[in-house]
Design a protein around this motif. Structure first.
Motif, PDB file in Angstrom:
ATOM      1  N   PHE A 103       0.837  -1.202   0.000  1.00  0.00           N
ATOM      2  CA  PHE A 103       0.000   0.000   0.000  1.00  0.00           C
ATOM      3  C   PHE A 103       0.876   1.258   0.000  1.00  0.00           C
ATOM      4  O   PHE A 103       0.707   2.157  -0.835  1.00  0.00           O
ATOM      5  N   ALA A 104       1.835   1.325   0.930  1.00  0.00           N
ATOM      6  CA  ALA A 104       2.663   2.542   1.079  1.00  0.00           C
ATOM      7  C   ALA A 104       3.473   2.824  -0.173  1.00  0.00           C
ATOM      8  O   ALA A 104       3.578   3.966  -0.627  1.00  0.00           O
ATOM      9  N   ASN A 105       4.023   1.757  -0.735  1.00  0.00           N
ATOM     10  CA  ASN A 105       4.857   1.936  -1.922  1.00  0.00           C
ATOM     11  C   ASN A 105       4.032   2.372  -3.134  1.00  0.00           C
ATOM     12  O   ASN A 105       4.527   3.065  -4.026  1.00  0.00           O
ATOM     13  N   ASN A 106       2.762   1.996  -3.148  1.00  0.00           N
ATOM     14  CA  ASN A 106       1.900   2.356  -4.272  1.00  0.00           C
ATOM     15  C   ASN A 106       1.378   3.784  -4.233  1.00  0.00           C
ATOM     16  O   ASN A 106       0.725   4.243  -5.157  1.00  0.00           O
ATOM     17  N   LEU A 107       1.690   4.488  -3.153  1.00  0.00           N
ATOM     18  CA  LEU A 107       1.267   5.889  -3.062  1.00  0.00           C
ATOM     19  C   LEU A 107       2.254   6.811  -3.778  1.00  0.00           C
ATOM     20  O   LEU A 107       2.213   8.030  -3.612  1.00  0.00           O
ATOM     21  N   LYS A 108       3.150   6.243  -4.573  1.00  0.00           N
ATOM     22  CA  LYS A 108       4.273   7.036  -5.096  1.00  0.00           C
ATOM     23  C   LYS A 108       3.874   8.219  -5.981  1.00  0.00           C
ATOM     24  O   LYS A 108       4.655   9.153  -6.124  1.00  0.00           O
ATOM     25  N   SER A 109       2.667   8.195  -6.538  1.00  0.00           N
ATOM     26  CA  SER A 109       2.285   9.352  -7.373  1.00  0.00           C
ATOM     27  C   SER A 109       1.998  10.599  -6.523  1.00  0.00           C
ATOM     28  O   SER A 109       1.918  11.704  -7.052  1.00  0.00           O
ATOM     29  N   ILE A 110       1.836  10.417  -5.233  1.00  0.00           N
ATOM     30  CA  ILE A 110       1.611  11.576  -4.352  1.00  0.00           C
ATOM     31  C   ILE A 110       2.974  12.178  -3.979  1.00  0.00           C
ATOM     32  O   ILE A 110       3.878  11.449  -3.581  1.00  0.00           O
ATOM     33  N   SER A 111       3.080  13.496  -4.139  1.00  0.00           N
ATOM     34  CA  SER A 111       4.423  14.055  -3.952  1.00  0.00           C
ATOM     35  C   SER A 111       4.804  14.205  -2.479  1.00  0.00           C
ATOM     36  O   SER A 111       5.973  14.098  -2.138  1.00  0.00           O
ATOM     37  N   ARG A 112       3.835  14.468  -1.610  1.00  0.00           N
ATOM     38  CA  ARG A 112       4.180  14.636  -0.197  1.00  0.00           C
ATOM     39  C   ARG A 112       3.229  13.858   0.701  1.00  0.00           C
ATOM     40  O   ARG A 112       2.025  14.047   0.648  1.00  0.00           O
ATOM     41  N   ILE A 113       3.772  12.987   1.505  1.00  0.00           N
ATOM     42  CA  ILE A 113       3.010  12.247   2.524  1.00  0.00           C
ATOM     43  C   ILE A 113       3.892  12.147   3.756  1.00  0.00           C
ATOM     44  O   ILE A 113       5.094  11.914   3.640  1.00  0.00           O
ATOM     45  N   ALA A 114       3.294  12.301   4.941  1.00  0.00           N
ATOM     46  CA  ALA A 114       4.003  11.923   6.163  1.00  0.00           C
ATOM     47  C   ALA A 114       3.520  10.538   6.548  1.00  0.00           C
ATOM     48  O   ALA A 114       2.326  10.257   6.475  1.00  0.00           O
ATOM     49  N   LEU A 115       4.439   9.663   6.928  1.00  0.00           N
ATOM     50  CA  LEU A 115       4.038   8.302   7.319  1.00  0.00           C
ATOM     51  C   LEU A 115       4.776   7.859   8.575  1.00  0.00           C
ATOM     52  O   LEU A 115       5.931   8.227   8.796  1.00  0.00           O
ATOM     53  N   ASN A 116       4.091   7.046   9.365  1.00  0.00           N
ATOM     54  CA  ASN A 116       4.692   6.410  10.529  1.00  0.00           C
ATOM     55  C   ASN A 116       3.963   5.080  10.729  1.00  0.00           C
ATOM     56  O   ASN A 116       2.788   4.977  10.398  1.00  0.00           O
ATOM     57  N   ASP A 117       4.656   4.084  11.236  1.00  0.00           N
ATOM     58  CA  ASP A 117       3.922   2.832  11.475  1.00  0.00           C
ATOM     59  C   ASP A 117       3.511   2.742  12.940  1.00  0.00           C
ATOM     60  O   ASP A 117       4.146   3.323  13.823  1.00  0.00           O
TER      61      ASP A 117
ATOM     62  N   PHE B 146      -3.505   3.300  22.651  1.00  0.00           N
ATOM     63  CA  PHE B 146      -2.168   3.004  23.171  1.00  0.00           C
ATOM     64  C   PHE B 146      -1.712   1.569  22.890  1.00  0.00           C
ATOM     65  O   PHE B 146      -0.592   1.200  23.219  1.00  0.00           O
ATOM     66  N   GLY B 147      -2.587   0.773  22.317  1.00  0.00           N
ATOM     67  CA  GLY B 147      -2.236  -0.623  22.021  1.00  0.00           C
ATOM     68  C   GLY B 147      -1.231  -0.657  20.897  1.00  0.00           C
ATOM     69  O   GLY B 147      -1.490  -0.188  19.798  1.00  0.00           O
ATOM     70  N   GLY B 148      -0.103  -1.225  21.153  1.00  0.00           N
ATOM     71  CA  GLY B 148       0.946  -1.219  20.134  1.00  0.00           C
ATOM     72  C   GLY B 148       0.849  -2.416  19.227  1.00  0.00           C
ATOM     73  O   GLY B 148      -0.062  -3.239  19.329  1.00  0.00           O
ATOM     74  N   GLU B 149       1.782  -2.483  18.327  1.00  0.00           N
ATOM     75  CA  GLU B 149       2.017  -3.668  17.507  1.00  0.00           C
ATOM     76  C   GLU B 149       0.898  -4.063  16.569  1.00  0.00           C
ATOM     77  O   GLU B 149       0.774  -5.231  16.208  1.00  0.00           O
ATOM     78  N   ASP B 150       0.066  -3.091  16.194  1.00  0.00           N
ATOM     79  CA  ASP B 150      -0.860  -3.378  15.102  1.00  0.00           C
ATOM     80  C   ASP B 150      -0.111  -3.372  13.768  1.00  0.00           C
ATOM     81  O   ASP B 150      -0.539  -3.989  12.809  1.00  0.00           O
ATOM     82  N   PHE B 151       1.006  -2.630  13.728  1.00  0.00           N
ATOM     83  CA  PHE B 151       1.801  -2.492  12.513  1.00  0.00           C
ATOM     84  C   PHE B 151       0.981  -2.004  11.326  1.00  0.00           C
ATOM     85  O   PHE B 151       1.235  -2.358  10.177  1.00  0.00           O
ATOM     86  N   GLU B 152      -0.036  -1.192  11.648  1.00  0.00           N
ATOM     87  CA  GLU B 152      -0.748  -0.447  10.609  1.00  0.00           C
ATOM     88  C   GLU B 152       0.024   0.866  10.390  1.00  0.00           C
ATOM     89  O   GLU B 152       1.026   1.128  11.053  1.00  0.00           O
ATOM     90  N   LEU B 153      -0.458   1.698   9.452  1.00  0.00           N
ATOM     91  CA  LEU B 153       0.197   2.976   9.189  1.00  0.00           C
ATOM     92  C   LEU B 153      -0.691   4.130   9.614  1.00  0.00           C
ATOM     93  O   LEU B 153      -1.910   4.052   9.513  1.00  0.00           O
ATOM     94  N   ILE B 154      -0.049   5.190  10.081  1.00  0.00           N
ATOM     95  CA  ILE B 154      -0.740   6.471  10.219  1.00  0.00           C
ATOM     96  C   ILE B 154      -0.033   7.437   9.273  1.00  0.00           C
ATOM     97  O   ILE B 154       1.203   7.431   9.174  1.00  0.00           O
ATOM     98  N   GLY B 155      -0.822   8.233   8.561  1.00  0.00           N
ATOM     99  CA  GLY B 155      -0.201   9.156   7.620  1.00  0.00           C
ATOM    100  C   GLY B 155      -0.995  10.436   7.497  1.00  0.00           C
ATOM    101  O   GLY B 155      -2.123  10.539   7.989  1.00  0.00           O
TER     102      GLY B 155
END
Lengths: 324, 324
Positions: free
Chosen positions: B197-211, B258-267
């Motif tokens: 998913f994250a890699n496919n957002l490449k056409s967007i010029s600016r995104i902030a991402l964190n897992d 506060f639950g960790g380790e979902d390993f989803e993304l916030i952007g």
């Protein structure tokens, strides 16, 4: 100090590698290398298995751990560029001691123009230091163990057995003797890997290289094995430091053949390229010594022969057996 | 089985990454990446701190450890390509269990077309797994936490709190209940990072991402901090799984925030690019949900506001405080 503060405290303010785009501070580091090949490996050190506080200060532990990794880069003919550190910290290690481990790494990193670009700091029962190193090499100039061919000259850098002798002295002798043999002790605690020498051999099209982390007997066997050749080593040609001379002959032999962690290089090159090796050695102020030659591998032949005066032995990782 | 045999047993017979020149078997691995940027990070897991055999099988330990690393790559907008494993093995771990750890890693590695290109296996008192991951991203398309700007939409992938809920059930409920909540338990043991998913957002010029490894409160604060913005999160918009509904409201809130380790993304993305995010989500079968918006940072403002009905709280890593 919590993990976050600690990471901040070791973070470099400036980076030296021009390929770096993003250092420590996000989810990962980013670099761009469009001209060369990238080389990478990981090495792990556990307290009381790979090092002991009885024979090393925290500074040395850090220094030597990164030295071992740089030595892997040298063995690939590659220039080290980056390192990432994973460290497991037990409660009984003080902040000062940890900072000293990092200082030791920073010292040899600076010497080798390397940047710290990542890491993880966690707590645990025993100190574990795991270092990933990344380097660059001209395209198709990686030096493999499998590149030796019959007729090659076998050479080594530096002197062998220094580190093992240094450790022996640290463990068995009083302070006064330790002073006298400081050079050997320094060689154990702060070895000098050879990436500059190895990287400067790039005009040679074929070289087999391996670094001497487990003793030359083992490293020569690895080349023999990977290249399917026989390595012939002349015992009397193995270079060693004058300070070893006072010790028992058998101990000397043990140190020279099986003493690990000198982090020198063993290599093989075609005879026609030997002059280039000598020139690079001179220009990089590296001692090199021819110690033998490569012959064909046959099924009935072992991998490494040790020639000493008129005796021939079969040499392997764990020892040697005289041929009848 | 000695170290050498073990390494042989886990060595891949075939590699899938086209950039690889030399895999496991020499002093280091070699790859060539002349078109993209290279991204790398390391993550370390210690038994009974980061995982426990009471709640996971060895297979899950390996799977989740590599998942966490892949998630770091996703957070950079990058495709994972390689991994190197350093493992400290205590005597009480059996060969079978170790093999299962590697199988778990191999499982998620195969899913993500990654090659194992290096490692180190040493003995020690407690199990430590340290993984270095290397990936590639189009030039200048690395996604940093510092890229959020006032006016951006905040989004997350998947559902939040699943992993924490799964762990809670594993630790507090009997087998029968565990069967019923198998989905959440699986999300804890075998999370799904989002690199495609994250890699496919490449056409967007600016995104902030964190897992989301430490909970959304913490990850949102990291973006706010790095970007010098205020993150406004609507609590009622945070996506969560139906299976959470039966639990106490406060527990749900704890898990979601506060639950960790979902390993989803916030952007965060500019509003004009929100449609692209939705399209990529659809084509990569990823759930995405808008959960808030970015506003300017001012000295008197905290980093993250949590809006719930008409209440506003200040949210930080450790909790939230209602605003008067």
């Amino acid at each position: 100090m919590d993990e976050f503060d600690f990471i901040k405290s070791i973070q470099q303010k400036n980076y030296v590698q021009s390929s770096l785009i993003k250092g420590i501070g996000d989810d990962a580091a980013v670099f761009r290398q469009n001209y060369k090949d990238t080389v990478t490996s990981v090495d792990t050190f556990v307290e009381d298995i790979h090092f002991s506080r009885n024979t090393m200060l925290p500074f040395h532990i850090g220094y030597r751990a990164l030295a071992a990794n740089i030595s892997d880069m040298a063995a690939m003919g590659c220039e080290p560029a980056y390192y990432l550190i994973s460290i497991v910290i037990p409660k009984h290690w003080s902040e000062k001691d940890l900072a000293d481990i990092y200082l030791g790494m920073k010292d040899i990193a600076t010497e080798n123009k390397m940047d710290l670009i990542g890491g993880d700091t966690v707590s645990g029962k025993e100190l574990v230091l795991s270092i990933t190193v990344i380097g660059f090499v001209d395209k198709d100039k990686s030096r493999y163990r499998s590149h030796a061919i019959s007729g090659d000259i076998i050479f080594v850098t530096g002197t062998l057995g220094d580190s093992a002798a240094g450790l022996h002295i640290l463990m068995n002798h009083e302070k006064e003797t330790q002073e006298k043999f400081k050079y050997l002790i320094d060689r154990h605690r702060m070895p000098t890997p050879r990436p500059v020498f190895a990287n400067n051999l790039k005009s040679i099209s074929r070289i087999a290289l391996n670094d001497i982390s487990d003793g030359i007997a083992n490293e020569a066997a690895e080349i023999a094995d990977a290249s399917k050749v026989t390595m012939n080593i002349e015992y009397n040609s193995i270079p060693y430091h004058d300070l070893l001379k006072g010790f028992d002959k058998d101990m000397q032999k043990e140190w020279k053949l099986f003493g690990g962690e000198d982090f020198e290089l063993i290599g093989t090159v075609p005879k026609k390229d030997w002059d280039i090796v000598k020139k690079v050695a001179e220009s990089t102020k590296t001692k090199v010594t021819a110690i033998g030659y490569v012959t064909d591998y046959t099924d009935s032949n072992p991998n490494v022969f040790l020639h000493e005066d008129k005796d021939v032995s079969i040499l392997d990782k764990s020892g040697y057996t005289h041929l009848k």
